[in-house]
Design a protein around this motif. Structure first.
Motif, PDB file in Angstrom:
ATOM      1  N   THR A 163      -4.019  -4.071  -1.326  1.00  0.00           N
ATOM      2  CA  THR A 163      -4.050  -2.707  -0.798  1.00  0.00           C
ATOM      3  C   THR A 163      -2.648  -2.225  -0.447  1.00  0.00           C
ATOM      4  O   THR A 163      -1.698  -3.009  -0.406  1.00  0.00           O
ATOM      5  CB  THR A 163      -4.914  -2.647   0.468  1.00  0.00           C
ATOM      6  OG1 THR A 163      -4.258  -3.397   1.509  1.00  0.00           O
ATOM      7  CG2 THR A 163      -6.296  -3.236   0.220  1.00  0.00           C
ATOM      8  N   GLN A 164      -2.521  -0.944  -0.165  1.00  0.00           N
ATOM      9  CA  GLN A 164      -1.224  -0.398   0.232  1.00  0.00           C
ATOM     10  C   GLN A 164      -0.747  -1.022   1.537  1.00  0.00           C
ATOM     11  O   GLN A 164       0.454  -1.253   1.720  1.00  0.00           O
ATOM     12  CB  GLN A 164      -1.305   1.126   0.378  1.00  0.00           C
ATOM     13  CG  GLN A 164       0.043   1.792   0.607  1.00  0.00           C
ATOM     14  CD  GLN A 164       1.021   1.542  -0.532  1.00  0.00           C
ATOM     15  OE1 GLN A 164       0.682   1.740  -1.700  1.00  0.00           O
ATOM     16  NE2 GLN A 164       2.237   1.110  -0.204  1.00  0.00           N
ATOM     17  N   ASN A 165      -1.662  -1.332   2.422  1.00  0.00           N
ATOM     18  CA  ASN A 165      -1.292  -1.994   3.671  1.00  0.00           C
ATOM     19  C   ASN A 165      -0.642  -3.352   3.396  1.00  0.00           C
ATOM     20  O   ASN A 165       0.345  -3.740   4.048  1.00  0.00           O
ATOM     21  CB  ASN A 165      -2.528  -2.174   4.555  1.00  0.00           C
ATOM     22  CG  ASN A 165      -2.199  -2.882   5.865  1.00  0.00           C
ATOM     23  OD1 ASN A 165      -1.424  -2.385   6.664  1.00  0.00           O
ATOM     24  ND2 ASN A 165      -2.795  -4.048   6.082  1.00  0.00           N
ATOM     25  N   ASP A 166      -1.177  -4.076   2.418  1.00  0.00           N
ATOM     26  CA  ASP A 166      -0.579  -5.356   2.035  1.00  0.00           C
ATOM     27  C   ASP A 166       0.808  -5.157   1.441  1.00  0.00           C
ATOM     28  O   ASP A 166       1.748  -5.897   1.756  1.00  0.00           O
ATOM     29  CB  ASP A 166      -1.479  -6.084   1.029  1.00  0.00           C
ATOM     30  CG  ASP A 166      -2.792  -6.535   1.643  1.00  0.00           C
ATOM     31  OD1 ASP A 166      -2.768  -7.202   2.683  1.00  0.00           O
ATOM     32  OD2 ASP A 166      -3.847  -6.187   1.076  1.00  0.00           O
ATOM     33  N   ILE A 167       0.953  -4.147   0.564  1.00  0.00           N
ATOM     34  CA  ILE A 167       2.259  -3.867  -0.028  1.00  0.00           C
ATOM     35  C   ILE A 167       3.287  -3.570   1.059  1.00  0.00           C
ATOM     36  O   ILE A 167       4.425  -4.083   1.037  1.00  0.00           O
ATOM     37  CB  ILE A 167       2.167  -2.695  -1.025  1.00  0.00           C
ATOM     38  CG1 ILE A 167       1.403  -3.128  -2.273  1.00  0.00           C
ATOM     39  CG2 ILE A 167       3.561  -2.178  -1.390  1.00  0.00           C
ATOM     40  CD1 ILE A 167       1.229  -2.031  -3.310  1.00  0.00           C
ATOM     41  N   ASP A 168       2.909  -2.747   2.038  1.00  0.00           N
ATOM     42  CA  ASP A 168       3.834  -2.403   3.123  1.00  0.00           C
ATOM     43  C   ASP A 168       4.279  -3.653   3.883  1.00  0.00           C
ATOM     44  O   ASP A 168       5.457  -3.798   4.233  1.00  0.00           O
ATOM     45  CB  ASP A 168       3.169  -1.412   4.083  1.00  0.00           C
ATOM     46  CG  ASP A 168       2.898  -0.061   3.436  1.00  0.00           C
ATOM     47  OD1 ASP A 168       3.510   0.232   2.392  1.00  0.00           O
ATOM     48  OD2 ASP A 168       2.057   0.691   3.967  1.00  0.00           O
ATOM     49  N   ALA A 169       3.337  -4.562   4.126  1.00  0.00           N
ATOM     50  CA  ALA A 169       3.663  -5.791   4.849  1.00  0.00           C
ATOM     51  C   ALA A 169       4.565  -6.701   4.010  1.00  0.00           C
ATOM     52  O   ALA A 169       5.475  -7.352   4.529  1.00  0.00           O
ATOM     53  CB  ALA A 169       2.383  -6.528   5.241  1.00  0.00           C
ATOM     54  N   LEU A 170       4.311  -6.755   2.698  1.00  0.00           N
ATOM     55  CA  LEU A 170       5.140  -7.566   1.807  1.00  0.00           C
ATOM     56  C   LEU A 170       6.570  -7.037   1.760  1.00  0.00           C
ATOM     57  O   LEU A 170       7.540  -7.811   1.804  1.00  0.00           O
ATOM     58  CB  LEU A 170       4.535  -7.586   0.402  1.00  0.00           C
ATOM     59  CG  LEU A 170       3.208  -8.331   0.248  1.00  0.00           C
ATOM     60  CD1 LEU A 170       2.525  -7.950  -1.061  1.00  0.00           C
ATOM     61  CD2 LEU A 170       3.402  -9.845   0.322  1.00  0.00           C
ATOM     62  N   ILE A 171       6.716  -5.720   1.676  1.00  0.00           N
ATOM     63  CA  ILE A 171       8.059  -5.125   1.654  1.00  0.00           C
ATOM     64  C   ILE A 171       8.784  -5.384   2.968  1.00  0.00           C
ATOM     65  O   ILE A 171       9.974  -5.725   2.987  1.00  0.00           O
ATOM     66  CB  ILE A 171       7.963  -3.619   1.341  1.00  0.00           C
ATOM     67  CG1 ILE A 171       7.552  -3.425  -0.127  1.00  0.00           C
ATOM     68  CG2 ILE A 171       9.281  -2.914   1.632  1.00  0.00           C
ATOM     69  CD1 ILE A 171       7.274  -1.992  -0.522  1.00  0.00           C
ATOM     70  N   VAL A 212     -12.717 -11.494  -9.411  1.00  0.00           N
ATOM     71  CA  VAL A 212     -11.726 -11.146 -10.431  1.00  0.00           C
ATOM     72  C   VAL A 212     -10.739 -10.083  -9.964  1.00  0.00           C
ATOM     73  O   VAL A 212      -9.792  -9.755 -10.683  1.00  0.00           O
ATOM     74  CB  VAL A 212     -12.409 -10.682 -11.729  1.00  0.00           C
ATOM     75  CG1 VAL A 212     -13.198 -11.814 -12.366  1.00  0.00           C
ATOM     76  CG2 VAL A 212     -13.310  -9.472 -11.481  1.00  0.00           C
ATOM     77  N   MET A 213     -10.961  -9.526  -8.763  1.00  0.00           N
ATOM     78  CA  MET A 213     -10.034  -8.552  -8.187  1.00  0.00           C
ATOM     79  C   MET A 213     -10.153  -8.619  -6.675  1.00  0.00           C
ATOM     80  O   MET A 213     -10.989  -9.346  -6.136  1.00  0.00           O
ATOM     81  CB  MET A 213     -10.350  -7.143  -8.695  1.00  0.00           C
ATOM     82  CG  MET A 213     -11.684  -6.574  -8.212  1.00  0.00           C
ATOM     83  SD  MET A 213     -11.896  -4.820  -8.610  1.00  0.00           S
ATOM     84  CE  MET A 213     -10.641  -4.040  -7.565  1.00  0.00           C
ATOM     85  N   ASN A 214      -9.315  -7.879  -5.991  1.00  0.00           N
ATOM     86  CA  ASN A 214      -9.353  -7.869  -4.537  1.00  0.00           C
ATOM     87  C   ASN A 214     -10.715  -7.409  -4.019  1.00  0.00           C
ATOM     88  O   ASN A 214     -11.282  -6.436  -4.517  1.00  0.00           O
ATOM     89  CB  ASN A 214      -8.255  -6.930  -4.003  1.00  0.00           C
ATOM     90  CG  ASN A 214      -8.190  -6.915  -2.495  1.00  0.00           C
ATOM     91  OD1 ASN A 214      -8.153  -7.958  -1.853  1.00  0.00           O
ATOM     92  ND2 ASN A 214      -8.186  -5.721  -1.915  1.00  0.00           N
ATOM     93  N   GLU A 215     -11.244  -8.128  -3.030  1.00  0.00           N
ATOM     94  CA  GLU A 215     -12.517  -7.730  -2.423  1.00  0.00           C
ATOM     95  C   GLU A 215     -12.262  -6.570  -1.475  1.00  0.00           C
ATOM     96  O   GLU A 215     -11.583  -6.706  -0.455  1.00  0.00           O
ATOM     97  CB  GLU A 215     -13.126  -8.913  -1.659  1.00  0.00           C
ATOM     98  CG  GLU A 215     -14.505  -8.609  -1.089  1.00  0.00           C
ATOM     99  CD  GLU A 215     -15.101  -9.809  -0.390  1.00  0.00           C
ATOM    100  OE1 GLU A 215     -15.823 -10.577  -1.043  1.00  0.00           O
ATOM    101  OE2 GLU A 215     -14.807  -9.999   0.807  1.00  0.00           O
ATOM    102  N   ASN A 216     -12.815  -5.422  -1.831  1.00  0.00           N
ATOM    103  CA  ASN A 216     -12.532  -4.196  -1.086  1.00  0.00           C
ATOM    104  C   ASN A 216     -13.529  -3.140  -1.559  1.00  0.00           C
ATOM    105  O   ASN A 216     -14.379  -3.400  -2.411  1.00  0.00           O
ATOM    106  CB  ASN A 216     -11.079  -3.764  -1.372  1.00  0.00           C
ATOM    107  CG  ASN A 216     -10.559  -2.747  -0.373  1.00  0.00           C
ATOM    108  OD1 ASN A 216     -11.110  -2.576   0.710  1.00  0.00           O
ATOM    109  ND2 ASN A 216      -9.495  -2.064  -0.731  1.00  0.00           N
TER     110      ASN A 216
END
Length: 417
Positions: free
Chosen positions: A284-292, A191-195
């Motif tokens: 995660t923030q790492n994913d956000i950075d990559a998306l941007i 139901v949410m990101n696995e982390n």
């Protein structure tokens, strides 16, 4: 329609008046004059706002309204009003209705409900009958009726042969096939990101791997079929890289990202607030950075609000049982401007048109008027008073955003606050 728009800063790279402040005279729905201090001898309605900026009308590639079947969530009429006051002159409507939009008559129904409105409500037809993933829907007939793409909203095509056949068949008439990037056998009941956050909260996780495997599979199928594919709402760094490599190979692929996946991380779920329960999940923030970065280099083609109204019974329950989704049209501009420059924000909001077969309408003399009106400098805290939707499930509730919209003028219709 005859109007005079006063002192508007034009932000349109395809306009001869880009980055200038002008008056815009519109007669019979066409732009007849653009210039400074235009006179108004015929006493047309004058439109003026504080710090008024205008651009080509905005487009959202993933919007849900509910009607037919789920009118308690949203109606087409109020959904169009919401989109217009949020600055959108065209929206792609998902087929997650009841019944699912999977025939030409369903497409015709939606289009008839949106006739003569400021906002073009453009139906996306289901890829498979009933969005069950078993048999192809009437793709060609729906295309002829006005469907702009084919998509089983938020439902991955588990059978790779089904997607292969869809890509091959749709390529005969230029149809755009959409495939949701999730491998259900990997995501399971997450139901949410696995982390580490999911572990600490005791919630089942949906790993990034579930998205990345599906994207890799779909890109292999695209390369084999030489079709035309759109991958909606990606959310992972590896997903961005896979699509970047596919574009370098000249595959006909596009993708989008939901605004909230650029803004929030899985750490926002610590209070079990169900408005943060979205699909794909917050990463995660790492994913956000990559998306941007993917948006900046053109790997990601467009951003969507992924607007999905849900009534309170579907959200105000235990997190595990709450439905996925948030409204997002009303907060889209302010959220994007909180992350990007004004120039990039306008580019993002107009970028997806060509991919979905829509015309660009530059703000030039002789053209039809199709514009969004806004103030890019105002700052405010998003709250219930900013919601026009029937449903209140807003992920951006309480967030400080930058930039407000005044509305739109398009299709010879004025919709302003």
């Amino acid at each position: 329609m005859n109007i005079l728009i006063k002192s508007a800063t034009i932000l349109d790279s395809k306009s001869d008046f880009h980055n200038t402040t002008q008056d815009i005279l519109v007669e019979n729905g066409l732009i007849s004059k653009i210039g400074s201090h235009l006179k108004n001898p015929k006493k047309y309605r004058e439109i003026a706002f504080e710090n008024l900026h205008v651009s080509q009308g905005w487009f959202d590639s993933s919007v849900s309204f509910g009607e037919p079947g789920f009118e308690e969530r949203e109606t087409i009429e109020n959904g169009i009003k919401t989109a217009a006051l949020s600055g959108f002159t065209s929206v792609a409507l998902n087929p997650n209705t009841n019944p699912v939009i999977d025939t030409s008559s369903d497409v015709a129904f939606v289009k008839s409900k949106a006739l003569n409105k400021a906002v073009d409500a453009l139906p996306i037809g289901a890829l498979t009958q009933g969005s069950k993933g078993e048999d192809l829907a009437e793709l060609f007939d729906m295309k002829n009726a006005g469907a702009i793409a084919f998509y089983d909203y938020k439902k991955p095509i588990s059978n790779p042969n089904m997607l292969k056949i869809a890509l091959q068949y749709a390529s005969n008439f230029g149809g755009l096939v959409c495939s949701f990037p999730q491998e259900n056998r990997i995501s399971g009941s997450g139901v949410m990101n696995e982390n580490i956050t999911s572990t600490s909260l005791g919630l089942k996780g949906n790993p990034a791997l579930a998205e990345e495997l599906q994207i890799a599979r779909d890109l292999f199928l695209l390369e084999y079929t030489e079709g035309k594919l759109h991958i909606p709402t990606i959310s992972t760094a590896k997903g961005v890289q896979l699509i970047r490599e596919a574009k370098q190979k000249k595959l006909d692929v596009s993708c989008s990202v939901a605004i909230h996946n650029l803004y929030f991380t899985d750490e926002n779920l610590t209070d079990f607030e169900t408005n943060f329960k979205v699909k794909p999940p917050l990463r995660t923030q790492n994913d956000i950075d990559a998306l941007i970065e993917g948006l900046k280099d053109g790997t990601i083609d467009m951003v969507t609000s992924d607007h999905n109204p849900l009534d309170i019974e579907l959200k105000k329950i235990e997190f595990d049982h709450a439905d996925y989704g948030t409204i997002g049209l009303e907060s889209a501009f302010g959220a994007l401007q909180s992350r990007f420059t004004l120039k990039k924000t306008i580019e993002i909001l107009t970028n997806g048109k060509t991919r979905f077969g829509l015309e660009q309408t530059p703000i030039n003399i002789g053209n039809k008027l199709n514009i969004t009106l806004f103030n890019p400098n105002s700052k405010y805290t998003f709250s219930k008073e900013h919601i026009v939707s029937k449903s209140q499930n807003a992920i951006f509730n309480g967030e400080t955003l930058k930039g407000t919209t005044y509305g739109v003028i398009a299709n010879n219709t004025i919709t302003l606050k």
